[in-house]
Motif scaffolding. Structure first.
Motif, PDB file in Angstrom:
ATOM      1  N   ARG A  30       0.810  -1.221   0.000  1.00 24.88           N
ATOM      2  CA  ARG A  30       0.000   0.000   0.000  1.00 24.88           C
ATOM      3  C   ARG A  30       0.843   1.270   0.000  1.00 24.88           C
ATOM      4  NH1 ARG A  30      -2.942  -3.032   3.959  1.00 24.88           N
ATOM      5  NH2 ARG A  30      -1.912  -1.838   5.613  1.00 24.88           N
ATOM      6  N   VAL A  31       2.151   1.139   0.172  1.00 26.54           N
ATOM      7  CA  VAL A  31       3.023   2.321   0.235  1.00 26.54           C
ATOM      8  C   VAL A  31       3.117   2.968  -1.143  1.00 26.54           C
ATOM      9  CG1 VAL A  31       5.392   3.116   0.621  1.00 26.54           C
ATOM     10  CG2 VAL A  31       4.348   1.471   2.194  1.00 26.54           C
ATOM     11  N   ALA A  32       2.904   4.265  -1.189  1.00 31.65           N
ATOM     12  CA  ALA A  32       2.979   4.996  -2.460  1.00 31.65           C
ATOM     13  C   ALA A  32       4.434   5.151  -2.888  1.00 31.65           C
ATOM     14  CB  ALA A  32       2.330   6.365  -2.309  1.00 31.65           C
ATOM     15  N   ASP A  33       4.672   5.051  -4.173  1.00 36.43           N
ATOM     16  CA  ASP A  33       6.019   5.195  -4.728  1.00 36.43           C
ATOM     17  C   ASP A  33       6.297   6.681  -4.934  1.00 36.43           C
ATOM     18  OD1 ASP A  33       8.459   4.771  -5.808  1.00 36.43           O
ATOM     19  OD2 ASP A  33       7.751   4.064  -7.756  1.00 36.43           O
ATOM     20  N   ASP A  34       6.540   7.384  -3.801  1.00 37.49           N
ATOM     21  CA  ASP A  34       6.702   8.836  -3.861  1.00 37.49           C
ATOM     22  C   ASP A  34       8.130   9.273  -3.574  1.00 37.49           C
ATOM     23  OD1 ASP A  34       6.774   8.085  -1.252  1.00 37.49           O
ATOM     24  OD2 ASP A  34       5.351   9.592  -0.519  1.00 37.49           O
ATOM     25  N   GLY A  35       9.060   8.453  -3.946  1.00 41.48           N
ATOM     26  CA  GLY A  35      10.469   8.791  -3.749  1.00 41.48           C
ATOM     27  C   GLY A  35      11.292   7.537  -3.532  1.00 41.48           C
ATOM     28  N   ALA A  36      12.573   7.663  -3.814  1.00 43.59           N
ATOM     29  CA  ALA A  36      13.463   6.513  -3.677  1.00 43.59           C
ATOM     30  C   ALA A  36      13.521   6.061  -2.226  1.00 43.59           C
ATOM     31  CB  ALA A  36      14.857   6.873  -4.163  1.00 43.59           C
ATOM     32  N   PRO A  37      13.434   4.760  -1.983  1.00 43.59           N
ATOM     33  CA  PRO A  37      13.522   4.273  -0.596  1.00 43.59           C
ATOM     34  C   PRO A  37      14.895   4.537  -0.009  1.00 43.59           C
ATOM     35  CG  PRO A  37      13.610   2.440  -2.149  1.00 43.59           C
ATOM     36  CD  PRO A  37      13.279   3.666  -2.945  1.00 43.59           C
ATOM     37  N   GLY A  38      14.933   4.808   1.280  1.00 40.00           N
ATOM     38  CA  GLY A  38      16.189   5.046   1.966  1.00 40.00           C
ATOM     39  C   GLY A  38      16.642   3.822   2.736  1.00 40.00           C
ATOM     40  N   PHE A  39      17.626   4.028   3.588  1.00 39.29           N
ATOM     41  CA  PHE A  39      18.210   2.938   4.363  1.00 39.29           C
ATOM     42  C   PHE A  39      17.148   2.193   5.179  1.00 39.29           C
ATOM     43  CE2 PHE A  39      19.824   1.807   8.619  1.00 39.29           C
ATOM     44  CZ  PHE A  39      20.723   0.808   8.277  1.00 39.29           C
ATOM     45  N   GLN A  40      16.330   2.956   5.917  1.00 41.27           N
ATOM     46  CA  GLN A  40      15.322   2.325   6.762  1.00 41.27           C
ATOM     47  C   GLN A  40      14.312   1.537   5.937  1.00 41.27           C
ATOM     48  OE1 GLN A  40      15.203   2.305  10.152  1.00 41.27           O
ATOM     49  NE2 GLN A  40      15.146   4.381  10.977  1.00 41.27           N
ATOM     50  N   SER A  41      13.928   2.088   4.779  1.00 42.27           N
ATOM     51  CA  SER A  41      12.949   1.409   3.922  1.00 42.27           C
ATOM     52  C   SER A  41      13.489   0.069   3.448  1.00 42.27           C
ATOM     53  CB  SER A  41      12.607   2.290   2.718  1.00 42.27           C
ATOM     54  OG  SER A  41      12.055   3.527   3.132  1.00 42.27           O
ATOM     55  N   HIS A  42      14.742   0.043   3.056  1.00 47.50           N
ATOM     56  CA  HIS A  42      15.335  -1.216   2.593  1.00 47.50           C
ATOM     57  C   HIS A  42      15.384  -2.249   3.717  1.00 47.50           C
ATOM     58  CE1 HIS A  42      16.299   0.057  -1.420  1.00 47.50           C
ATOM     59  NE2 HIS A  42      17.029   1.070  -1.005  1.00 47.50           N
TER      60      HIS A  42
END
Length: 402
Positions: free
Chosen positions: A214-226
């Protein structure tokens, strides 16, 4: 912070708190023996002040989280084996056997407009609360003057000692204003990823995956996202994909104390790949050994809460040592995600020394912690097929993966 142990900032505060309490305890014991009741009271008051400082920080995180631009992903009361787990407002809450410290909070910033200044204002307000509390105690009564002074002193020491560590109050006030926006974005989750982090810590794999979708693709994922994506992939048994996410996280070049969290996830991906046979043991052993040593250098406290050393010992056929290490790791885990992995490691070690019934009991514990964890079925199948033999090979071999 996804499926990871407590952030390095919390670790640093807890280390200093423990040092302060141990020193206070030393004063108490010494003066109790000498019959000096005044110094005894002072020692107890100093320990109380140190504890008060930490708890004020934790309460502020809970109260000011939404305003400050970050989300709480877990709350823990006490230390040791988990006695009770529940959810309050969607946040996993755990109660452990030992009541010290009373409360710790795991959190992560969320990418929102004005995040940088939200964190600055929050840090200034927390500083004001700590100073105000200390002054109030100093002025309220002579008996509270010493704990009030110690409370502020501990806070000041922690703030100055950790100013180079991202997301701490010192870093937010003294470093972040002079860094580019990317420095903060690296450590921030995209909106919605905090729900996946909470679900993963709480052992709910399907909910974690659904939250990520459900997360919108509104920017490149960062360290925490990975890290969050790597944790979900690991839980689902997608070890190659998890390794890719870990590598992407490390490409952000985070502070070593945070990078250690990604390295911890890497150990699990290597073990899973070796157990499935997609990574030959001859490759898995040296890679896992190097990863464990890196983790030992960057964050030895984190290494103690993982079963990585036990997994390495088992892959190297050091079964009794693996059993001992896995048993220790099983009581040091920080959330359901790592509890389930440690229980699987303990089960594999028990089976390797010819104790299959105890191994199955550990797998039941893993199921209670994280139903659907792919590694549970893998270890169980290996036990049933007698792949983990007392005098035979530990795991099979196969083609290489990433």
């Amino acid at each position: 912070m996804s499926s990871s142990p407590k952030p390095a900032g919390d670790r640093g505060r807890q280390i200093l708190l423990k040092v302060g309490l141990l020193l206070a305890l030393g004063v108490v014991v010494r003066n109790a023996v000498a019959g000096d009741s005044g110094a005894l009271v002072a020692g107890l008051a100093g320990g109380l002040g140190a504890l008060l400082s930490l708890q004020l920080s934790m309460v502020w995180v809970l109260v000011g989280g939404r305003f400050s631009g970050f989300a709480v992903t877990a709350v823990e009361f006490g230390y040791g084996r988990r006695l009770l787990s529940t959810r309050i407002g969607g946040v996993p809450v755990g109660v452990r056997r030992l009541p010290f410290p009373f409360m710790s909070v795991v959190w992560a910033p969320i990418r929102r407009p004005g995040l940088r200044w939200r964190l600055v204002v929050s840090a200034l307000l927390q500083l004001a609360v700590q100073i105000g509390t200390g002054l109030w105690l100093l002025d309220s009564a002579p008996a509270w003057a010493f704990p009030g002074a110690v409370a502020f002193l501990v806070f000041a020491v922690v703030m100055l000692a950790t100013f180079s560590l991202p997301l701490t109050i010192g870093w937010v006030l003294f470093r972040m204003p002079f860094l580019p926006a990317e420095a903060l974005a690296t450590y921030a989750l995209r909106p919605g990823e905090e729900h996946a982090a909470r679900a993963l810590r709480d052992g709910r794999i399907e909910d974690a995956r659904a939250a990520l979708e459900r997360v919108a693709d509104d920017g490149a994922p960062g360290f925490q996202s990975h890290l969050v994506h790597a944790g979900v992939d690991l839980a689902e048994g997608r070890y190659t994909e998890a390794a890719v996410e870990v590598n992407r996280a490390l490409e952000a070049k985070p502070h070593p104390r945070y990078a250690a969290i990604a390295v911890g996830l890497r150990t699990a991906s290597l073990v899973g790949a070796a157990e499935t046979g997609t990574l030959p043991v001859t490759q898995a052993v040296p890679w896992l050994g190097q990863t464990v040593e890196l983790l030992r250098t960057w964050n030895p406290m984190l290494l103690r809460s993982l079963a990585a050393t036990a997994d390495l010992a088992l892959l190297e056929n050091r079964r009794e040592e693996a059993l001992k290490l896995a048993g220790k790791a099983a009581v040091r885990t920080v959330d359901r995600f790592w509890e389930a992995h440690a229980a699987c490691s303990h089960a594999a070690a028990l089976a390797s020394v010819g104790r299959p019934e105890q191994a199955r009991a550990e797998l039941d514990r893993a199921r209670r912690a994280m139903p659907g964890l792919a590694r549970i079925a893998l270890v169980e199948r290996r036990i049933e097929l007698n792949v983990i033999e007392v005098d035979g090979p530990v795991v099979g071999a196969g083609s290489a993966t990433s």
